[in-house]
Design an enzyme around this catalytic site. Structure first.
Site, PDB file in Angstrom:
ATOM      1  N   VAL A  75       0.830  -1.215   0.000  1.00  0.00           N
ATOM      2  CA  VAL A  75       0.000   0.000   0.000  1.00  0.00           C
ATOM      3  C   VAL A  75       0.861   1.259   0.000  1.00  0.00           C
ATOM      4  CG1 VAL A  75      -1.914  -1.111   1.243  1.00  0.00           C
ATOM      5  CG2 VAL A  75      -0.119   0.059   2.551  1.00  0.00           C
ATOM      6  N   ASN A 101      -6.192  -0.893   6.403  1.00  0.00           N
ATOM      7  CA  ASN A 101      -5.907  -1.674   7.611  1.00  0.00           C
ATOM      8  C   ASN A 101      -4.451  -2.140   7.690  1.00  0.00           C
ATOM      9  OD1 ASN A 101      -6.690  -3.821   9.804  1.00  0.00           O
ATOM     10  ND2 ASN A 101      -5.773  -4.991   8.128  1.00  0.00           N
ATOM     11  N   SER A 153      -5.229   4.223  16.139  1.00  0.00           N
ATOM     12  CA  SER A 153      -4.805   3.408  17.271  1.00  0.00           C
ATOM     13  C   SER A 153      -4.905   4.275  18.517  1.00  0.00           C
ATOM     14  CB  SER A 153      -3.361   2.977  17.047  1.00  0.00           C
ATOM     15  OG  SER A 153      -2.772   2.628  18.275  1.00  0.00           O
ATOM     16  N   TYR A 166       4.735   5.513  14.907  1.00  0.00           N
ATOM     17  CA  TYR A 166       3.399   4.900  14.822  1.00  0.00           C
ATOM     18  C   TYR A 166       2.320   5.886  15.302  1.00  0.00           C
ATOM     19  CZ  TYR A 166      -0.049   1.119  15.589  1.00  0.00           C
ATOM     20  OH  TYR A 166      -1.156   0.302  15.573  1.00  0.00           O
ATOM     21  N   SER A 168       2.415   9.099  15.299  1.00  0.00           N
ATOM     22  CA  SER A 168       2.275  10.193  14.328  1.00  0.00           C
ATOM     23  C   SER A 168       1.480   9.725  13.120  1.00  0.00           C
ATOM     24  CB  SER A 168       3.656  10.677  13.866  1.00  0.00           C
ATOM     25  OG  SER A 168       4.430  11.023  14.979  1.00  0.00           O
ATOM     26  N   LYS A 170      -0.668   7.316  13.008  1.00  0.00           N
ATOM     27  CA  LYS A 170      -2.050   6.981  13.368  1.00  0.00           C
ATOM     28  C   LYS A 170      -2.888   8.241  13.580  1.00  0.00           C
ATOM     29  CE  LYS A 170      -2.217   2.509  13.077  1.00  0.00           C
ATOM     30  NZ  LYS A 170      -2.839   1.953  11.848  1.00  0.00           N
ATOM     31  N   ALA A 198      -6.818  -5.473  19.662  1.00  0.00           N
ATOM     32  CA  ALA A 198      -7.108  -6.867  19.310  1.00  0.00           C
ATOM     33  C   ALA A 198      -5.860  -7.725  19.376  1.00  0.00           C
ATOM     34  CB  ALA A 198      -7.697  -6.929  17.895  1.00  0.00           C
ATOM     35  N   ALA A 199      -6.081  -9.003  19.616  1.00  0.00           N
ATOM     36  CA  ALA A 199      -4.986  -9.968  19.627  1.00  0.00           C
ATOM     37  C   ALA A 199      -4.496 -10.198  18.202  1.00  0.00           C
ATOM     38  CB  ALA A 199      -5.491 -11.278  20.211  1.00  0.00           C
TER      39      ALA A 199
HETATM   40  P1  NAI Z   1      -1.344  -7.910  11.594  1.00  0.00           P
HETATM   41  O1  NAI Z   1       0.128  -7.810  11.576  1.00  0.00           O
HETATM   42  O2  NAI Z   1      -1.969  -9.191  12.051  1.00  0.00           O
HETATM   43  O3  NAI Z   1      -1.951  -7.552  10.178  1.00  0.00           O
HETATM   44  C1  NAI Z   1      -1.438  -6.519   9.377  1.00  0.00           C
HETATM   45  C2  NAI Z   1      -1.327  -7.030   7.970  1.00  0.00           C
HETATM   46  O4  NAI Z   1      -0.878  -5.937   7.136  1.00  0.00           O
HETATM   47  C3  NAI Z   1      -0.301  -8.143   7.809  1.00  0.00           C
HETATM   48  O5  NAI Z   1      -0.898  -9.277   7.226  1.00  0.00           O
HETATM   49  C4  NAI Z   1       0.778  -7.537   6.906  1.00  0.00           C
HETATM   50  O6  NAI Z   1       1.373  -8.465   6.031  1.00  0.00           O
HETATM   51  C5  NAI Z   1      -0.005  -6.472   6.157  1.00  0.00           C
HETATM   52  N1  NAI Z   1       0.872  -5.413   5.638  1.00  0.00           N
HETATM   53  C6  NAI Z   1       1.910  -4.826   6.254  1.00  0.00           C
HETATM   54  N2  NAI Z   1       2.489  -3.929   5.462  1.00  0.00           N
HETATM   55  C7  NAI Z   1       1.798  -3.935   4.283  1.00  0.00           C
HETATM   56  C8  NAI Z   1       1.910  -3.210   3.073  1.00  0.00           C
HETATM   57  N3  NAI Z   1       2.874  -2.297   2.913  1.00  0.00           N
HETATM   58  N4  NAI Z   1       1.026  -3.447   2.100  1.00  0.00           N
HETATM   59  C9  NAI Z   1       0.057  -4.388   2.246  1.00  0.00           C
HETATM   60  N5  NAI Z   1      -0.079  -5.127   3.375  1.00  0.00           N
HETATM   61  C10 NAI Z   1       0.772  -4.900   4.393  1.00  0.00           C
HETATM   62  O7  NAI Z   1      -1.857  -6.698  12.534  1.00  0.00           O
HETATM   63  P2  NAI Z   1      -3.307  -6.276  13.084  1.00  0.00           P
HETATM   64  O8  NAI Z   1      -3.203  -6.205  14.546  1.00  0.00           O
HETATM   65  O9  NAI Z   1      -4.373  -7.075  12.464  1.00  0.00           O
HETATM   66  O10 NAI Z   1      -3.367  -4.757  12.575  1.00  0.00           O
HETATM   67  C11 NAI Z   1      -4.253  -4.267  11.608  1.00  0.00           C
HETATM   68  C12 NAI Z   1      -4.295  -2.759  11.744  1.00  0.00           C
HETATM   69  O11 NAI Z   1      -4.853  -2.390  12.999  1.00  0.00           O
HETATM   70  C13 NAI Z   1      -2.935  -2.070  11.661  1.00  0.00           C
HETATM   71  O12 NAI Z   1      -3.061  -0.868  10.946  1.00  0.00           O
HETATM   72  C14 NAI Z   1      -2.608  -1.795  13.110  1.00  0.00           C
HETATM   73  O13 NAI Z   1      -1.706  -0.728  13.249  1.00  0.00           O
HETATM   74  C15 NAI Z   1      -3.990  -1.473  13.631  1.00  0.00           C
HETATM   75  N6  NAI Z   1      -4.109  -1.579  15.066  1.00  0.00           N
HETATM   76  C16 NAI Z   1      -4.066  -2.801  15.653  1.00  0.00           C
HETATM   77  C17 NAI Z   1      -4.178  -2.888  17.019  1.00  0.00           C
HETATM   78  C18 NAI Z   1      -4.234  -4.189  17.718  1.00  0.00           C
HETATM   79  O14 NAI Z   1      -4.475  -4.177  18.942  1.00  0.00           O
HETATM   80  N7  NAI Z   1      -4.051  -5.325  17.025  1.00  0.00           N
HETATM   81  C19 NAI Z   1      -4.228  -1.683  17.858  1.00  0.00           C
HETATM   82  C20 NAI Z   1      -4.358  -0.474  17.136  1.00  0.00           C
HETATM   83  C21 NAI Z   1      -4.263  -0.435  15.789  1.00  0.00           C
END
Ligand code: NAI
Length: 302
Positions: A75, A101, A153, A166, A168, A170, A198-199
């Site tokens: 992305v 996402n 976030s 992160y 900044s 977000k 989330a986990a």
């Molecule tokens: P995750 O690591 O399980 O999923 C993120 C996915 O994004 C991964 O599959 C990864 O391969 C993909 N990704 C990374 N860079 C990419 C790129 N340049 N282009 C395309 N895909 C790419 O993480 P999660 O926890 O599901 O996070 C999803 C979103 O939610 C993120 O933006 C994260 O910052 C945000 N978030 C998550 C929190 C949490 O508690 N899990 C808390 C606050 C925000």
């Protein structure tokens, strides 16, 4: 009331090969959407790439009778964003829904963070939301319909140690949402932001194990699905969500105090002497755009 369905809708979910994005893609497809499952398939810090993350989710959707196509672009580049949107148009004819996402982490305390660590995190989270949303917005504008989600976030909204890059990025996606919501209003393009907890692999080493078990990503999914549905008429809002907790958070403006008249010099001592009123949040309210904030100048505008 009727069930919420996505028949005839085309959705792009970035970073849908794992964690939260995977749950959105599966749930959208289960309710009838055609889904572009985008994932670069790299490591938690953004290094590397692989096609398997997106492919596995596409297979999962197809096995359940849904429609989906994989895309492996990052992305973080304009070309990548355009190609993700092209994947939707080439396979399904349009795009109605974008869920920004995709995410990575490069945590370090502020004094230690390097330019590379700053740039890559800003590129994936903030520039990534721009790169994908802009070409999608053009199509949504033509079609008079669009639903966009940005992922912030609590770290960005409220602060967190060791995440200057992160945090900044977000808060940056909140600013982007403000703009997209305003520019999209007359085309029925709604843009909202979520701050999930989330986990996932991003949080597995920072959450206590008992809490981690309760924070299944599937608990975030219903809010996101509602926000990208036709039923949702809200735009420019920020939501916290975790384990079944859903709440709105907002940047408010307080009336404070008008002590000047636009002519008189204000000595610094008057700031000190009025400090309690300046920092008071009494009667703070939501402001829809920067022009509305001028109203707080009140008599000074006369
Ligand atoms: P995750 O690591 O399980 O999923 C993120 C996915 O994004 C991964 O599959 C990864 O391969 C993909 N990704 C990374 N860079 C990419 C790129 N340049 N282009 C395309 N895909 C790419 O993480 P999660 O926890 O599901 O996070 C999803 C979103 O939610 C993120 O933006 C994260 O910052 C945000 N978030 C998550 C929190 C949490 O508690 N899990 C808390 C606050 C925000």
């Amino acid at each position: 009331m009727a069930d919420i369905k996505f028949d005839g809708r085309v959705a792009i979910v970035t970073g849908a090969g794992a964690g939260l994005g995977r749950t959105y893609a599966l749930a959208l497809a289960a309710r009838g959407a055609k889904v572009v499952v985008n994932d670069l398939g790299g490591a938690r810090d953004g290094s590397g790439s692989s096609t398997s993350a997106a492919d596995i989710v596409v297979e999962e959707i197809k096995k359940k009778g849904g429609e989906a196509v994989a895309n492996y672009d990052s992305v973080a580049t304009v070309e990548g964003g355009e190609n993700i949107v092209k994947t939707a148009v080439d396979n399904f004819g349009k795009v109605d829904i974008v869920i920004n996402n995709a995410g990575i982490l490069r945590d370090k305390s502020f004094v230690k963070i390097t330019e590379d660590e700053w740039d890559i995190v800003l590129a994936v989270h903030l520039k990534g939301a721009y790169c994908v949303s802009q070409p999608a917005f053009r199509i949504m504008k033509e079609n008079g319909y669009g639903r966009i989600i940005n992922t912030a976030s609590g770290a960005g909204l409220y602060g967190n140690f060791g995440q200057s890059n992160y945090c900044s990025a977000k808060m940056g996606v909140v600013g982007l949402m403000n703009n997209i919501a305003i520019e999209g209003a007359k085309y029925n393009i709604k843009c909202n932001t979520i701050a999930p907890i989330a986990a996932s692999r991003l949080t597995e080493d920072i959450m206590p194990p008992d809490l981690f078990k309760k924070l299944q990503p599937e608990f975030i999914t219903p809010l996101v699905l509602y926000l990208v549905s036709e039923d949702n008429q809200e735009t420019k809002m920020i939501f916290n969500c975790a384990a079944g907790w859903f709440s709105r958070t907002e940047i408010l403006c307080a009336p404070g105090i008008c002590i000047g008249d636009g002519k008189r010099e204000i000595p610094v001592e008057e700031i000190r002497d009025n400090w309690d009123k300046i920092i008071s949040l009494d009667e703070a309210r939501q402001v829809n755009n920067v022009g509305e904030s001028f109203a707080f100048l009140g008599p000074l505008l006369a």
